[in-house]
Design a protein around this motif. Structure first.
Motif, PDB file in Angstrom:
ATOM      1  N   PHE A   1       0.835  -1.203   0.000  1.00  0.00           N
ATOM      2  CA  PHE A   1       0.000   0.000   0.000  1.00  0.00           C
ATOM      3  C   PHE A   1       0.871   1.255   0.000  1.00  0.00           C
ATOM      4  N   TYR A   2       1.886   1.268   0.871  1.00  0.00           N
ATOM      5  CA  TYR A   2       2.736   2.454   0.978  1.00  0.00           C
ATOM      6  C   TYR A   2       3.563   2.681  -0.286  1.00  0.00           C
ATOM      7  N   THR A   3       3.959   1.615  -0.943  1.00  0.00           N
ATOM      8  CA  THR A   3       4.724   1.767  -2.181  1.00  0.00           C
ATOM      9  C   THR A   3       3.957   2.593  -3.195  1.00  0.00           C
ATOM     10  N   VAL A   4       2.660   2.351  -3.277  1.00  0.00           N
ATOM     11  CA  VAL A   4       1.828   3.091  -4.227  1.00  0.00           C
ATOM     12  C   VAL A   4       1.596   4.525  -3.753  1.00  0.00           C
ATOM     13  N   VAL A   5       1.128   4.681  -2.529  1.00  0.00           N
ATOM     14  CA  VAL A   5       0.721   6.004  -2.038  1.00  0.00           C
ATOM     15  C   VAL A   5       1.914   6.955  -1.932  1.00  0.00           C
ATOM     16  N   GLU A   6       3.032   6.456  -1.404  1.00  0.00           N
ATOM     17  CA  GLU A   6       4.164   7.346  -1.157  1.00  0.00           C
ATOM     18  C   GLU A   6       4.955   7.657  -2.422  1.00  0.00           C
ATOM     19  N   SER A   7       4.574   7.042  -3.542  1.00  0.00           N
ATOM     20  CA  SER A   7       5.189   7.423  -4.817  1.00  0.00           C
ATOM     21  C   SER A   7       4.527   8.664  -5.410  1.00  0.00           C
TER      22      SER A   7
ATOM     23  N   GLU B   1      -9.059  16.660  -5.994  1.00  0.00           N
ATOM     24  CA  GLU B   1      -8.189  16.190  -7.079  1.00  0.00           C
ATOM     25  C   GLU B   1      -7.121  15.239  -6.552  1.00  0.00           C
ATOM     26  N   LEU B   2      -6.510  15.585  -5.412  1.00  0.00           N
ATOM     27  CA  LEU B   2      -5.488  14.714  -4.847  1.00  0.00           C
ATOM     28  C   LEU B   2      -6.112  13.409  -4.351  1.00  0.00           C
ATOM     29  N   ARG B   3      -7.309  13.474  -3.778  1.00  0.00           N
ATOM     30  CA  ARG B   3      -7.999  12.247  -3.378  1.00  0.00           C
ATOM     31  C   ARG B   3      -8.205  11.322  -4.584  1.00  0.00           C
ATOM     32  N   ARG B   4      -8.642  11.905  -5.699  1.00  0.00           N
ATOM     33  CA  ARG B   4      -8.862  11.096  -6.895  1.00  0.00           C
ATOM     34  C   ARG B   4      -7.556  10.477  -7.385  1.00  0.00           C
ATOM     35  N   THR B   5      -6.472  11.252  -7.299  1.00  0.00           N
ATOM     36  CA  THR B   5      -5.167  10.733  -7.711  1.00  0.00           C
ATOM     37  C   THR B   5      -4.765   9.543  -6.850  1.00  0.00           C
ATOM     38  N   ILE B   6      -4.907   9.680  -5.523  1.00  0.00           N
ATOM     39  CA  ILE B   6      -4.553   8.596  -4.596  1.00  0.00           C
ATOM     40  C   ILE B   6      -5.419   7.374  -4.842  1.00  0.00           C
ATOM     41  N   ASN B   7      -6.722   7.574  -4.915  1.00  0.00           N
ATOM     42  CA  ASN B   7      -7.632   6.445  -5.100  1.00  0.00           C
ATOM     43  C   ASN B   7      -7.422   5.760  -6.446  1.00  0.00           C
ATOM     44  N   GLY B   8      -7.174   6.549  -7.474  1.00  0.00           N
ATOM     45  CA  GLY B   8      -6.944   5.970  -8.794  1.00  0.00           C
ATOM     46  C   GLY B   8      -5.695   5.122  -8.828  1.00  0.00           C
ATOM     47  N   ALA B   9      -4.643   5.591  -8.165  1.00  0.00           N
ATOM     48  CA  ALA B   9      -3.395   4.828  -8.139  1.00  0.00           C
ATOM     49  C   ALA B   9      -3.594   3.501  -7.407  1.00  0.00           C
ATOM     50  N   LEU B  10      -4.289   3.535  -6.278  1.00  0.00           N
ATOM     51  CA  LEU B  10      -4.531   2.311  -5.522  1.00  0.00           C
ATOM     52  C   LEU B  10      -5.432   1.347  -6.299  1.00  0.00           C
TER      53      LEU B  10
ATOM     54  N   PRO C   1      -9.459  -2.734  -6.676  1.00  0.00           N
ATOM     55  CA  PRO C   1     -10.568  -1.841  -6.333  1.00  0.00           C
ATOM     56  C   PRO C   1     -10.983  -1.956  -4.876  1.00  0.00           C
ATOM     57  N   ARG C   2     -10.776  -3.131  -4.274  1.00  0.00           N
ATOM     58  CA  ARG C   2     -11.165  -3.313  -2.881  1.00  0.00           C
ATOM     59  C   ARG C   2     -10.249  -2.564  -1.913  1.00  0.00           C
ATOM     60  N   HIS C   3      -9.112  -2.097  -2.407  1.00  0.00           N
ATOM     61  CA  HIS C   3      -8.180  -1.399  -1.529  1.00  0.00           C
ATOM     62  C   HIS C   3      -8.173   0.109  -1.743  1.00  0.00           C
ATOM     63  N   VAL C   4      -9.204   0.608  -2.385  1.00  0.00           N
ATOM     64  CA  VAL C   4      -9.432   2.054  -2.403  1.00  0.00           C
ATOM     65  C   VAL C   4      -9.971   2.426  -1.028  1.00  0.00           C
ATOM     66  N   PRO C   5      -9.340   3.354  -0.323  1.00  0.00           N
ATOM     67  CA  PRO C   5      -9.770   3.661   1.046  1.00  0.00           C
ATOM     68  C   PRO C   5     -11.169   4.266   1.103  1.00  0.00           C
ATOM     69  N   ASP C   6     -11.857   3.990   2.195  1.00  0.00           N
ATOM     70  CA  ASP C   6     -13.161   4.611   2.427  1.00  0.00           C
ATOM     71  C   ASP C   6     -12.994   6.092   2.746  1.00  0.00           C
ATOM     72  N   ARG C   7     -11.902   6.408   3.402  1.00  0.00           N
ATOM     73  CA  ARG C   7     -11.618   7.810   3.714  1.00  0.00           C
ATOM     74  C   ARG C   7     -10.120   8.060   3.596  1.00  0.00           C
ATOM     75  N   VAL C   8      -9.801   9.229   3.105  1.00  0.00           N
ATOM     76  CA  VAL C   8      -8.421   9.720   3.107  1.00  0.00           C
ATOM     77  C   VAL C   8      -8.399  10.937   4.016  1.00  0.00           C
ATOM     78  N   VAL C   9      -7.522  10.923   4.998  1.00  0.00           N
ATOM     79  CA  VAL C   9      -7.499  11.967   6.024  1.00  0.00           C
ATOM     80  C   VAL C   9      -6.109  12.592   6.077  1.00  0.00           C
TER      81      VAL C   9
END
Length: 666
Positions: free
Chosen positions: A542-548, A588-597, A603-611
């Protein structure tokens, strides 16, 4: 993942060991055959390792394993054998007394060099001071010291007497120190008055006074004037201690000299106590023995890291992390070790790489989060620094993504072997990592180390196929597995920590996936698994994707599967992100994060919330607090969940506590 980034180009210690074994009737063709033999025939492997590495036995054992009993826990190593760790660490003093043993680089005082003769003399003097303070075999000495020569001297002096050693860095708060030291009832405390971190001077006098008052077993307290070297050597550097405690400064304590001797001790005699992180209760006091540590570290350092008298070895660490103890063991091979005390990010992220270049380090280690921070900052140390001496670059503390391997080759050294390792405080060593004779594949740990029977187990306690994620287990004993836990007379806490899930098999608590070729990837802690609708994923992926994502500085993901009104059975997946300065979490950043994940994981690992939060809580050794944060979100109080004094940034916890309170209010 999957591409080779480094290949061996010269003869290795492993190859020499294979040839040497041939002369003793053990014939193997390559590393994989050597590994298979080393775990199938532990008895012969470990006896031959002690011979090859030149273990200095006082009383030589007749075999490696008492009665051939390989049951875990309960294996008794090297019955009848005695030695002393400190004697091994100081062996080079007789052969090369004027060579440099320790280089200390510090932001508190000027760089220092300590020769082998000076180190041996200081250990003899400290040993004399400890003995005069009533410490002998079975005693206990603790250090509230940074990574400087003094702490090495204290460790070796205590070991020479057969006393037990433990340390905490001065970054630890009072509660964190007392939680650790009170469990082992120390006789002597050696401490600093403070330290400099980057450009900030931090006085610890008040903390030391509280620590001393909370440790009634102390007989003697020794102050090192580190923050204020001009302090008078004739008076203590902290407030007066309770009645009954002797006080002295470091120079006073080392004023007397007696011949340096070494107590011969058995395999299970305590050398030092290391502690679990303490993020889920009182830290576990893990006892390591003289023989297990000496033999295991000689194996790793001689065969896997190829350290010897011509090498320079450094690993960034504080004295609260097992990598400090591992760094000190570089002395076992006659290697010069380089210590660093200070802020590795001050005045910039090139600080540690400058140390590696200026000291001509041949083996240099940092944490995986540090590597990824350097990569994200666009750092290229090879453009400005001469890192040609580097032969191996170590990474530990967290899984290193493939991008981190690529960055080490591209931006640090094209010839140094990247060595991502996985091990732990529990064995004070590594289970799996790079092998000098084998290519390195980006994102993979190359093989288990010699003598390490590492497998991936499924829930039913059987090995899973290559390509399938399982629990990292060790199926055969290692000499450096804990002797015991302090305060655990019947061993129940020890057994519950490692053997409850699979009786007789060590469960380490990490997810591991073996590839068809024999390499492996670590996917984070198994107790922090993301399990969404039956799709299990380690947090490291998960972190590999998000922190990139450039805007994301750091991240922490929690899967809440304890929600009382969850009708979907999916639980709630929460992603907390710390962003670059000036950035705010917008749609926009939420969409970027969710799209990458969604595209890179599932698709099951798209977070319910980004905080958005101000920072991600980490221990002083860089580990994220996934499980404690999950408990806080479930309503647990911060004070009962984590010891703030063991954290690098305890102030950020308030954001998670506020989030939990707001959710409850809803």
């Amino acid at each position: 993942m999957g591409h080779v980034i480094w290949e061996p180009s010269k003869p290795t210690a492993i190859a020499e060991f294979i040839a040497w074994l041939g002369g003793r009737g053990v014939h193997v063709a390559d590393y994989d055959e050597l590994l298979a033999w080393s775990v199938a025939d532990l008895e012969n492997f470990w006896m031959l390792v002690t011979e090859y590495t030149g273990v200095r036995w006082r009383s030589r054992p007749t075999r490696a394993i008492d009665g051939g009993d390989l049951s875990m826990p309960g294996t008794r190593w090297f019955p009848g054998g005695t030695l002393n760790y400190a004697e091994h660490a100081l062996a080079a003093a007789a052969e090369r007394p004027q060579d440099v043993a320790i280089v200390s680089v510090s932001q508190t005082r000027a760089r220092t060099e300590t020769t082998w003769a000076e180190l041996s003399d200081a250990v003899a003097r400290c040993r004399t001071g400890l003995r005069r303070a009533g410490v002998g075999r079975g005693g206990c000495v603790v250090a509230y010291l940074p990574n400087t020569p003094e702490v090495v001297v204290v460790l070796l002096a205590a070991a020479s007497l057969g006393a037990t050693f433990a340390s905490c860095p001065p970054e630890f708060g009072v509660r964190s120190v007392v939680d650790r030291f009170a469990q082992i009832e120390p006789d002597v405390l050696v401490h600093v008055d403070g330290y400099v971190y980057g450009d900030k001077a931090i006085d610890r006098s008040a903390e030391v006074a509280e620590i001393v008052a909370a440790l009634p077993s102390l007989r003697h307290v020794v102050g090192v004037p580190y923050l204020d070297p001009a302090a008078s050597p004739s008076r203590p550097t902290t407030a007066a201690s309770p009645a009954g405690n002797e006080r002295s400064t470091w120079n006073e304590f080392l004023a007397h000299h007696e011949p340096l001797e070494f107590e011969a001790v058995a395999a299970d005699h305590p050398l030092y106590v290391l502690y679990s992180s303490g993020t889920t209760g009182l830290p576990k006091p893990i006892v390591h023995g003289h023989v297990g540590i000496t033999v295991e570290h000689l194996k790793v350092m001689r065969l896997h890291q190829e350290l010897g008298p011509s090498d320079v070895f450094s690993w960034f660490t504080t004295t609260g992390w097992m990598m400090f103890n591992y760094l000190v063991s570089g002395l076992l091979t006659g290697t010069r070790i380089v210590q660093f005390d200070g802020n590795p990010g001050w005045p910039d992220l090139s600080t540690l790489w400058r140390v590696a270049a200026e000291e001509r380090c041949t083996v240099f280690g940092v944490s995986a989060p540090f590597v990824m921070s350097c990569r994200k900052a666009g750092l290229r140390p090879c453009d400005d620094l001469d890192l040609s001496a580097l032969r191996q670059i170590g990474s530990t503390g967290a899984p290193l993504p493939a991008e981190g391997f690529d960055w080490l080759i591209d931006a640090v050294s094209a010839t140094a072997q990247p060595n991502s390792i996985s091990g732990g405080t529990d064995v004070c060593s590594a289970f799996i990592g790079a092998i000098p004779t084998l290519p390195v594949v980006a994102g993979e740990l190359t093989r288990p180390l010699l003598g390490c029977a590492v497998e991936a187990y499924g829930p039913d306690g059987s090995p899973v196929p290559a390509g399938q994620q399982g629990e990292l287990v060790v199926t055969r004993p290692m000499p450096s597995m804990p002797v015991r836990f302090m305060g655990d007379p019947d061993g129940s806490r020890y057994r519950a920590s490692y053997f409850a899930e699979y009786p007789g098999v060590w469960r380490h608590g990490d997810w591991i996936t073996f590839a068809e070729g024999g390499g492996a990837t670590i996917s984070g802690r198994s107790d922090a698994t993301l399990n969404r609708g039956g799709v299990r994923l380690g947090t490291a992926d998960f972190y590999t994707v998000v922190e990139s994502i450039p805007e994301v500085v750091d991240a922490l993901v929690v899967h809440r599967d304890d929600l009382p009104d969850d009708e979907t059975g999916m639980g709630e997946l929460l992603l907390f992100v710390a962003l670059a300065p000036g950035r705010e979490l917008d749609d926009e950043l939420r969409r970027t994060i969710n799209g990458a994940l969604r595209s890179q994981l599932s698709p099951r690992h798209v977070p319910d919330r980004v905080v958005q939060v101000p920072g991600i809580p980490r221990t002083l050794s860089g580990k994220k607090l996934e499980v404690p944060v999950k408990r806080i979100l479930a309503g647990a109080a911060v004070e009962g969940t984590v010891s703030k004094g063991s954290l690098a940034n305890p102030e950020v916890l308030s954001a998670f506590e506020d989030y939990a309170l707001n959710e409850i209010a809803r």
